[in-house]
Each structure stands twice: as C-alpha cells, then as structure tokens.
Write a protein that holds these residues in place. Structure first.
Motif, mmCIF file in Angstrom:
data_model
loop_
_atom_site.group_PDB
_atom_site.id
_atom_site.type_symbol
_atom_site.label_atom_id
_atom_site.label_comp_id
_atom_site.label_asym_id
_atom_site.label_seq_id
_atom_site.Cartn_x
_atom_site.Cartn_y
_atom_site.Cartn_z
ATOM 1 N N LYS A 49 1.000 -3.912 -31.591
ATOM 2 C CA LYS A 49 1.018 -2.949 -30.495
ATOM 3 C C LYS A 49 2.448 -2.905 -29.982
ATOM 4 C CE LYS A 49 -1.118 -2.018 -26.021
ATOM 5 N NZ LYS A 49 -2.057 -2.495 -25.019
ATOM 6 N N ILE A 50 2.959 -1.695 -29.788
ATOM 7 C CA ILE A 50 4.333 -1.539 -29.322
ATOM 8 C C ILE A 50 4.319 -0.827 -27.972
ATOM 9 C CG2 ILE A 50 6.582 -0.543 -29.834
ATOM 10 C CD1 ILE A 50 5.762 -0.698 -32.819
ATOM 11 N N VAL A 51 4.886 -1.488 -26.956
ATOM 12 C CA VAL A 51 4.965 -0.923 -25.611
ATOM 13 C C VAL A 51 6.418 -1.048 -25.152
ATOM 14 C CG1 VAL A 51 4.076 -1.040 -23.263
ATOM 15 C CG2 VAL A 51 2.617 -1.753 -25.164
ATOM 16 N N LYS A 52 7.128 0.079 -25.139
ATOM 17 C CA LYS A 52 8.551 0.109 -24.776
ATOM 18 C C LYS A 52 9.320 -0.905 -25.600
ATOM 19 C CE LYS A 52 7.856 2.176 -20.327
ATOM 20 N NZ LYS A 52 8.403 2.407 -19.033
ATOM 21 N N ASN A 53 9.848 -1.965 -25.006
ATOM 22 C CA ASN A 53 10.652 -2.955 -25.732
ATOM 23 C C ASN A 53 9.869 -4.218 -26.066
ATOM 24 O OD1 ASN A 53 12.731 -1.187 -25.591
ATOM 25 N ND2 ASN A 53 13.824 -2.245 -23.980
ATOM 26 N N LEU A 54 8.535 -4.131 -26.055
ATOM 27 C CA LEU A 54 7.684 -5.273 -26.392
ATOM 28 C C LEU A 54 6.874 -4.946 -27.631
ATOM 29 C CD1 LEU A 54 6.257 -8.018 -25.775
ATOM 30 C CD2 LEU A 54 4.644 -6.690 -24.401
ATOM 31 N N ILE A 55 6.927 -5.830 -28.620
ATOM 32 C CA ILE A 55 6.087 -5.711 -29.804
ATOM 33 C C ILE A 55 5.111 -6.878 -29.763
ATOM 34 C CG2 ILE A 55 6.008 -5.759 -32.321
ATOM 35 C CD1 ILE A 55 8.889 -4.688 -32.274
ATOM 36 N N VAL A 56 3.810 -6.570 -29.770
ATOM 37 C CA VAL A 56 2.776 -7.605 -29.759
ATOM 38 C C VAL A 56 2.207 -7.693 -31.169
ATOM 39 C CG1 VAL A 56 0.615 -8.394 -28.744
ATOM 40 C CG2 VAL A 56 2.236 -7.095 -27.359
ATOM 41 N N ILE A 57 2.385 -8.851 -31.798
ATOM 42 C CA ILE A 57 1.928 -9.085 -33.165
ATOM 43 C C ILE A 57 0.471 -9.521 -33.106
ATOM 44 C CG2 ILE A 57 2.286 -10.455 -35.249
ATOM 45 C CD1 ILE A 57 4.611 -8.530 -34.602
#
Length: 62
Positions: A49-57
């Motif tokens: 999941k990609i939210v602005k400058n955060l990528i959640v693996i």
C-alpha cells in the motif's frame, strides 16, 4: 527529484529488497527511511500500500 521515502513492513517474515544494487533486509514489523527516494530501490513483487511517502509492505503475491 529526491524525496525521503519510508518503508514499513506489516509482514510476519523479513522482506529483502535491493538498494543501490545491494540486498537490504527489512525485518518483520520494521520501519526504515531512505533519504534519496526510490531512484535506487528495487522492490520485489508483493502486496503493498502506498500513501504519499509511505510504502507499507504486505504479504507475497502468489
């Protein structure tokens, strides 16, 4: 353009990706930041999941 990226693992297992041609292991549940963005990052296929400058693996894609 260089932008800081944060990668967070929601996995139960470690996740290995490449940064500047070298393997980097993100521990299960770990968080790390990369100051110069994604230009030198190769993320193997997985649910994320990609939210602005955060990528959640998330989990592996099968």
């Amino acid at each position: 353009m260089t932008t800081q990226i944060t990668i967070r693992s929601d996995r139960d297992t470690d996740y290995t990706f490449q940064y500047k041609g070298e393997d980097v292991t993100l521990k299960a549940g770990g968080i790390l930041s990369i100051a110069d963005g994604l230009d030198e990052v190769v993320l193997p296929t997985c649910a994320m999941k990609i939210v602005k400058n955060l990528i959640v693996i998330k989990s592996d894609v099968k």
